[in-house]
Scaffold this motif. Sequence first.
Motif, PDB file in Angstrom:
ATOM      1  N   UNK A 270      -5.882   2.044   7.853  1.00 44.70           N
ATOM      2  CA  UNK A 270      -5.249   2.930   6.865  1.00 44.70           C
ATOM      3  C   UNK A 270      -6.001   2.874   5.537  1.00 44.70           C
ATOM      4  N   UNK A 271      -7.302   3.035   5.594  1.00 39.32           N
ATOM      5  CA  UNK A 271      -8.103   2.960   4.379  1.00 39.32           C
ATOM      6  C   UNK A 271      -8.118   4.235   3.570  1.00 39.32           C
ATOM      7  N   UNK A 272      -7.479   5.288   4.072  1.00 34.96           N
ATOM      8  CA  UNK A 272      -7.497   6.571   3.386  1.00 34.96           C
ATOM      9  C   UNK A 272      -6.854   6.609   2.020  1.00 34.96           C
ATOM     10  N   UNK A 273      -5.635   6.064   1.850  1.00 33.94           N
ATOM     11  CA  UNK A 273      -4.969   6.172   0.547  1.00 33.94           C
ATOM     12  C   UNK A 273      -5.756   5.630  -0.640  1.00 33.94           C
ATOM     13  N   UNK A 274      -6.330   4.408  -0.584  1.00 38.01           N
ATOM     14  CA  UNK A 274      -7.075   3.945  -1.763  1.00 38.01           C
ATOM     15  C   UNK A 274      -8.259   4.847  -2.106  1.00 38.01           C
ATOM     16  N   UNK A 275      -8.971   5.307  -1.085  1.00 40.14           N
ATOM     17  CA  UNK A 275     -10.110   6.180  -1.341  1.00 40.14           C
ATOM     18  C   UNK A 275      -9.663   7.505  -1.933  1.00 40.14           C
ATOM     19  N   UNK A 276      -8.614   8.090  -1.365  1.00 41.28           N
ATOM     20  CA  UNK A 276      -8.103   9.375  -1.862  1.00 41.28           C
ATOM     21  C   UNK A 276      -7.607   9.251  -3.297  1.00 41.28           C
TER      22      UNK A 276
ATOM     23  N   UNK B  57       0.823  -1.204   0.000  1.00 41.28           N
ATOM     24  CA  UNK B  57       0.000   0.000   0.000  1.00 41.28           C
ATOM     25  C   UNK B  57       0.858   1.256   0.000  1.00 41.28           C
ATOM     26  N   UNK B  58       1.976   1.223   0.734  1.00 46.30           N
ATOM     27  CA  UNK B  58       2.887   2.367   0.778  1.00 46.30           C
ATOM     28  C   UNK B  58       3.480   2.635  -0.604  1.00 46.30           C
ATOM     29  N   UNK B  59       3.913   1.584  -1.281  1.00 43.24           N
ATOM     30  CA  UNK B  59       4.534   1.742  -2.604  1.00 43.24           C
ATOM     31  C   UNK B  59       3.542   2.319  -3.613  1.00 43.24           C
ATOM     32  N   UNK B  60       2.304   1.796  -3.626  1.00 44.43           N
ATOM     33  CA  UNK B  60       1.291   2.274  -4.562  1.00 44.43           C
ATOM     34  C   UNK B  60       0.971   3.744  -4.294  1.00 44.43           C
ATOM     35  N   UNK B  61       0.856   4.101  -3.017  1.00 46.55           N
ATOM     36  CA  UNK B  61       0.526   5.480  -2.650  1.00 46.55           C
ATOM     37  C   UNK B  61       1.629   6.438  -3.061  1.00 46.55           C
ATOM     38  N   UNK B  62       2.879   6.068  -2.833  1.00 49.81           N
ATOM     39  CA  UNK B  62       3.994   6.937  -3.191  1.00 49.81           C
ATOM     40  C   UNK B  62       4.085   7.127  -4.704  1.00 49.81           C
ATOM     41  N   UNK B  63       3.797   6.089  -5.471  1.00 52.47           N
ATOM     42  CA  UNK B  63       3.781   6.213  -6.932  1.00 52.47           C
ATOM     43  C   UNK B  63       2.671   7.174  -7.360  1.00 52.47           C
TER      44      UNK B  63
END
Length: 252
Positions: free
Chosen positions: A149-155, A105-111
């Motif tokens: 930590x469901x925020x990143x996918x939604x954002x 999840x961290x890698x996908x969000x940073x990309x």
Amino acid sequence: MELSVATILVAFAGVFLIGFMRGAFGGGFAIIGIPLLSVVMDPVTAGGLLAPLFIAMDLFALRYWKPSTWSRPDLALLLPGLVIGIGLGYLLFRVLDHRVIAIMMAAITLVFVGLWFVGGGKVTIRSRSSPKAVTAGLASGITTMVAHSGGPPLAMYLLPLGLGKEIYAGTTSLFFTVGNAIKAVPWLLLVKPTVDVWILMAICLLAIPAGVWLGWRLHGRLDQGQLYRACYGLLVVTALKLLWDGVSGYLA
């Protein structure tokens, strides 16, 4: 967990910070406050403590994020995936290495944030997409159940739509209101809070009204561009926290 003065103060501050994020951005950044809680308790206990408190925050936040701030077409696409994702997250919590989920999840969000930065940091309005919404809801359900930590996918789904700042925050708030109500029971079954945890939970309830209200006041002072930049910045912080949790778990 020892119910000491230090534990109460740190937990109170952590819940206040999470409530502040809920008031300012509609939710999704609860993981920002979890490092504080981790100073005085293990992450699983922190998850059990927060699960009912999230519901209290949601109910209080609905005073500000009223139905007029909800994007119903997006919620209709997002919520089915969220429900399924929470169920999958419950199963994965028991069998899968949480560190792998955190690192991915961290890698996908940073990309995602990196691509936004390379594109000039502008709010690019894209059309609504059913497959992307379902995927975002599913991923958010899994990560909110496993690591709050469901925020990143939604954002990553909502931010490119270029919604107005109130609609973005209101939609996010209702999304996590539904998710937190669903995941509270599975978390309590997994953790089985002690009497001390319930007492601490009752004390931390007092931090919620002021935290949500102050966050809402901040939201009112930010224009749409500032709010979106803040959200992207918080995504970076969230991703780095997830990355640290995953990598440090292997090094411990």
